[in-house]
Design an enzyme around this catalytic site. Structure first.
Site, PDB file in Angstrom:
ATOM      1  N   HIS A 469     -14.144   1.770 -17.608  1.00 20.19           N
ATOM      2  CA  HIS A 469     -13.968   1.267 -16.894  1.00 20.19           C
ATOM      3  C   HIS A 469     -14.307   2.124 -15.526  1.00 20.19           C
ATOM      4  O   HIS A 469     -14.229   4.087 -15.753  1.00 20.19           O
ATOM      5  CB  HIS A 469     -13.304   0.918 -15.939  1.00 20.19           C
ATOM      6  CG  HIS A 469     -11.881   1.492 -15.728  1.00 20.19           C
ATOM      7  ND1 HIS A 469     -11.529   2.147 -15.188  1.00 20.19           N
ATOM      8  CD2 HIS A 469     -10.650   1.766 -16.399  1.00 20.19           C
ATOM      9  CE1 HIS A 469     -10.705   2.309 -15.137  1.00 20.19           C
ATOM     10  NE2 HIS A 469      -9.888   1.991 -16.311  1.00 20.19           N
ATOM     11  N   CYS A 485      -7.107   3.759 -20.592  1.00 16.76           N
ATOM     12  CA  CYS A 485      -8.122   3.664 -20.556  1.00 16.76           C
ATOM     13  C   CYS A 485      -9.301   4.440 -21.023  1.00 16.76           C
ATOM     14  O   CYS A 485      -9.273   5.979 -19.708  1.00 16.76           O
ATOM     15  CB  CYS A 485      -8.146   2.703 -19.094  1.00 16.76           C
ATOM     16  SG  CYS A 485      -7.870   1.016 -19.444  1.00 16.76           S
TER      17      CYS A 485
END
Length: 526
Positions: A469, A485
């Site tokens: 992301h 992440c």
């Protein structure tokens, strides 16, 4: 963005679409990420403007190359409008349902105020009051979540749709004050005085001083001030719930909001947020978008660079000369400079020095060295898209078959000897499971403290809560930084998001991978 690049052309085709669908650990997704912000209205003298796009029954492509859709447009007025594969509701247990429902799945969704092109005349069925709308891009939406009426009352305060053509889908605001309230409507002056009396307002005023004074006076100290007064005090989301029907919740310093528009009222100025709340403007600072670097599009016209590359990540990097065991350091190299490497490497005092095409060397600790994968997956099909994430080198390379098409640096999960603080990114072979233009991520684990980032951009989940992301709140790319992440600079995240599968149909906010619309393979390794 360089025009004419096959990689860029692929992104434009995703935005054009057509019938694209054919007929834990890691970053924590908020449990209320898609929740509606409540019944916001303009009480208190607010001068709210009409939601962006309301009343405009046209949908255009990204570059204006195709005619706009002139047929009906469907607007979501609920928190989300789910999109299904048939005019039925997906069963909780497919083995215990009728044949009509057992294969029904949720394909994706769009959010309040967003719009999609639909075919005329809803399909009337008893299982959905208002009928089912068939989307031009495939899928069906029940009329209980959406309307073709742009003047529907629920759309009056709907936020603007995310900006798909920008690096960031929204403007973002950083909360500076512990306890800033999120109001369900614009408050009156007296209400602001009541609910903001314990906030640190004014030069030199500290939240910790307010907490100490309340304690000395024998008054109850709000949870959001306890953390300001004592760093060891843990403040979780349950402690931040609103104390009245007007205050939905409180924020801690460091929370980020996705901003819709500024609203002025008799009690002051507020930001209407993408989640539907009203935040006092004087407690937020709007994030300034900066593009400190961008990755390399190898398919761009005139692009001659190739792997391996060095992305300078240290502010202390210098050009080095290596002669046998002797290393001399010379001119400074600016952070985020991208250098072409020859592939030649020298080792001096257990330190790697990489030769550049300029003749000087760079020290390994000053750069993220992007080499690309050593070999493709054994079962890779010709031209298949896939993403290689190298945890050791903090790099990402997007490929089509064995051909690299894009390369950049990333920031993956932090390592720590304390298991409670160890957020290393999961390794393995995965596929993108679902994509979201934005989704909220938060967490209130005691070890890391409580955080919330509303509407994180360009999210691609590939394993449980692990995702690729965009990250706009830090610039530590090339170093470990995240909660697990794979953080990517927003410019590059957007390009990879639009390039990778599953394809996101125009107007949709999120899409799930299916057999007909598969997710791109993601290989994470050291």
């Amino acid at each position: 963005m360089r025009h004419g690049s096959p990689f860029v052309t692929a992104l434009s085709q995703v935005l054009l679409l057509g019938a694209a669908l054919g007929a834990g650990e890691g970053c924590k997704r908020s449990s209320s990420a898609q929740a509606d912000g409540g019944e916001a209205n303009a009480e208190g003298g607010a001068e709210a403007t009409e939601a962006n796009g309301a009343g405009k029954a046209t949908l255009t492509d990204a570059d204006g190359g195709a005619p706009p859709w002139s047929g009906p447009v469907l607007y979501a007025f609920g928190a989300i409008a789910p999109i299904f594969s048939a005019t039925e509701w997906p069963p909780k247990d497919p083995s215990k349902t009728s044949d009509d429902r057992k294969d029904v799945i949720r394909l994706g969704y769009f959010r309040r105020g967003e719009k999609v092109a639909v075919k005329p005349d809803p399909i009337k069925k008893a299982n959905c009051e208002g009928g089912w709308y068939e989307l031009v891009t495939g899928g069906f939406v029940c009329g209980k979540f959406a309307t073709v009426d742009p003047n529907h009352k629920e759309l009056k305060t709907a936020p603007h749709a995310p900006f798909i053509d920008r690096d960031l889908p929204f403007d973002y605001g950083l909360n500076l004050t512990p306890g800033t309230p999120l109001y369900r409507r614009v408050p009156l002056k007296a209400e602001r005085k009541t609910f903001e009396k314990t906030l640190a307002i004014g030069k030199g005023v500290k939240s910790s001083d307010i907490a100490k004074k309340l304690k000395a006076d024998g008054e109850e100290v709000p949870a959001y001030l306890k953390g300001a007064d004592d760093a060891k005090t843990h403040v979780g989301f349950d402690d931040l719930k609103g104390e009245s029907s007007l205050v939905a919740e409180r924020m801690l310093k460091g929370f980020y909001l996705a901003l819709d528009k500024k609203v002025d009222g008799s009690s002051g100025s507020f930001w209407h947020t993408a989640s539907g709340y009203y935040a006092p403007k004087d407690h937020l600072i709007v994030h300034e978008t900066k593009k400190e670097f961008e990755g390399i599009d190898f398919t761009a016209p005139g692009e001659t660079r190739k792997l391996p590359l060095a992305f300078i990540v240290s502010p202390r990097a210098r050009e080095c000369n290596v002669e046998g065991p002797k290393v001399t350091r010379h001119e400074k190299i600016d952070r985020f400079t991208i250098l072409q490497l020859t592939g030649k490497r020298e080792v001096v005092d257990n330190r790697n020095y990489w030769e550049t095409d300029k003749g000087f060397y760079v020290r390994d600790i000053d750069a993220a060295i992007v080499t690309g994968p050593s070999k493709p997956p054994a079962d890779l099909t010709p031209g298949e898209k896939w993403i290689d994430v190298d945890l050791r080198r903090q790099s990402l390379v997007a490929l089509e078959g064995e051909k690299p098409v894009y390369a950049t640096i990333v920031s993956t999960g932090r390592h720590d000897d304390d298991p409670a603080k160890d957020h290393r990114t999961v390794e393995g072979s995965f596929r993108v499971r679902e994509k979201h233009v934005t989704t909220t991520m938060d967490g209130d684990a005691a070890a890391d403290g409580t955080y919330r980032i509303e509407d994180v951009p360009w999210v691609m989940y590939f394993e449980k809560s692990y995702a690729l992301h965009g990250a706009f709140w830090h610039s530590m790319f090339g170093r470990e930084k995240s909660h697990g992440c794979v953080n990517i600079i927003p410019h590059d995240a957007r390009r990879i998001f639009l390039w990778a599968g599953p394809v996101l149909p125009e107007g949709w906010h999120g899409v799930k991978a299916t057999k007909d619309n598969p997710g791109t393979r993601v290989i994470v390794h050291k």
